[in-house]
Design a protein around this motif. Structure first.
Motif, PDB file in Angstrom:
ATOM      1  N   THR A 127       0.849  -1.205   0.000  1.00 37.36           N
ATOM      2  CA  THR A 127       0.000   0.000   0.000  1.00 37.36           C
ATOM      3  C   THR A 127       0.878   1.246   0.000  1.00 37.36           C
ATOM      4  O   THR A 127       2.085   1.189   0.258  1.00 37.36           O
ATOM      5  N   THR A 128       0.255   2.387  -0.255  1.00 35.36           N
ATOM      6  CA  THR A 128       0.972   3.674  -0.197  1.00 35.36           C
ATOM      7  C   THR A 128       0.822   4.347   1.163  1.00 35.36           C
ATOM      8  O   THR A 128       1.331   5.458   1.378  1.00 35.36           O
ATOM      9  N   LYS A 156       3.533   2.468  -4.093  1.00 37.47           N
ATOM     10  CA  LYS A 156       3.612   1.433  -3.067  1.00 37.47           C
ATOM     11  C   LYS A 156       4.955   0.723  -3.057  1.00 37.47           C
ATOM     12  O   LYS A 156       5.272  -0.029  -2.129  1.00 37.47           O
ATOM     13  N   ASN A 157       5.783   0.962  -4.078  1.00 36.48           N
ATOM     14  CA  ASN A 157       7.000   0.186  -4.270  1.00 36.48           C
ATOM     15  C   ASN A 157       8.143   0.654  -3.383  1.00 36.48           C
ATOM     16  O   ASN A 157       8.161   1.796  -2.907  1.00 36.48           O
ATOM     17  N   ILE A 158       9.130  -0.227  -3.186  1.00 33.43           N
ATOM     18  CA  ILE A 158      10.275   0.093  -2.349  1.00 33.43           C
ATOM     19  C   ILE A 158      11.089   1.232  -2.963  1.00 33.43           C
ATOM     20  O   ILE A 158      11.069   1.458  -4.172  1.00 33.43           O
ATOM     21  N   GLY A 159      11.812   1.933  -2.105  1.00 33.24           N
ATOM     22  CA  GLY A 159      12.669   3.014  -2.570  1.00 33.24           C
ATOM     23  C   GLY A 159      13.150   3.845  -1.405  1.00 33.24           C
ATOM     24  O   GLY A 159      12.613   3.767  -0.294  1.00 33.24           O
ATOM     25  N   THR A 160      14.176   4.652  -1.644  1.00 28.78           N
ATOM     26  CA  THR A 160      14.688   5.551  -0.606  1.00 28.78           C
ATOM     27  C   THR A 160      14.343   6.992  -0.963  1.00 28.78           C
ATOM     28  O   THR A 160      14.275   7.354  -2.139  1.00 28.78           O
ATOM     29  N   GLY A 161      14.110   7.788   0.060  1.00 26.63           N
ATOM     30  CA  GLY A 161      13.760   9.194  -0.147  1.00 26.63           C
ATOM     31  C   GLY A 161      12.497   9.374  -0.964  1.00 26.63           C
ATOM     32  O   GLY A 161      12.389  10.316  -1.759  1.00 26.63           O
ATOM     33  N   LYS A 162      11.533   8.497  -0.763  1.00 32.16           N
ATOM     34  CA  LYS A 162      10.281   8.567  -1.519  1.00 32.16           C
ATOM     35  C   LYS A 162       9.398   9.705  -0.987  1.00 32.16           C
ATOM     36  O   LYS A 162       9.318   9.931   0.211  1.00 32.16           O
ATOM     37  N   THR A 163       8.742  10.405  -1.885  1.00 31.89           N
ATOM     38  CA  THR A 163       7.878  11.522  -1.504  1.00 31.89           C
ATOM     39  C   THR A 163       6.651  11.042  -0.737  1.00 31.89           C
ATOM     40  O   THR A 163       5.980  10.082  -1.138  1.00 31.89           O
TER      41      THR A 163
END
Length: 207
Positions: A127-128, A156-163
């Protein structure tokens, strides 16, 4: 002060010339105040400008020791009490101060409240949805509650520094009326990390 005055002789006066003592009395000096508007700061402190009825050209300095609103809250035409009015200067001895206090009015306007957000990192859950904590620039000691209706990652996907977008920011509490929100949304960033995937096996009987 005693001073001499002379006059020329004419048919109206007998004797034709002479002197007389005159008394020059001090002039009453009345000091007035004009309040200066301010932005809410959680105190009753006020600033005023003073005026008076001095003779044009006289050298006088008028001052005061304190000026205060009736309370610290936002409002228009609020009473300001001025005390400790005094007069000094080269010509001060020619005056009698009629008042050491004065009353005027001024406005206290709302303080801008900027709400910031800090998002928590989370493990991928499909989820987001995001969780955030809010901060603001309130006057220290004020009673305010800040809240929001939703916070979400951009995907909803993995990542760094996501808004992370926060919306529906609102304020309440005893001192909320002294503030105006600069925005009901905020942006921040956080990470979505990979989820551990555990695989299981189940044996199948064979003939």
């Amino acid at each position: 002060t005693g001073v001499g005055a002379s006059f020329a002789g004419n048919s109206e006066y007998d004797p034709s010339s002479g002197t007389a003592a005159l008394t020059v009395n001090k002039r009453n000096l009345t000091v007035t105040a004009t309040g200066i508007d301010k932005v809410y700061d959680g105190t009753t402190a006020a600033t005023v400008t003073l005026g008076d009825n001095r003779v044009a050209g006289d050298t006088l300095t008028v001052g005061y020791t304190s000026a205060a609103f009736d309370n610290e809250n936002v409002g228009t035409g609020k009473t300001v009490n001025v005390s400790g009015i005094s007069v000094s200067g080269e010509d001060a001895g020619n005056y009698t101060l009629t008042n050491t206090t004065a009353v005027t009015t001024a406005n206290i306007t709302k303080r801008e409240l900027t709400v910031t957000a800090a998002a928590a990192n989370k493990t991928y859950d499909g989820t987001t949805a995001a969780a955030v904590t809010l901060g603001d620039n309130r006057v220290e000691g004020d009673t305010l509650t800040v809240g929001y209706t939703s916070a979400s990652f951009d995907t909803k996907n993995i990542g760094t520094g996501k808004t992370v977008t926060v919306s529906g920011i609102s304020i309440s509490g005893a001192d909320a009326g002294n503030y105006t929100l600069t925005s009901n949304t905020a942006l921040t960033t956080a990470n979505i990390t990979k989820r551990d995937l555990t695989l299981g096996a189940e044996g199948v009987d064979k003939p």
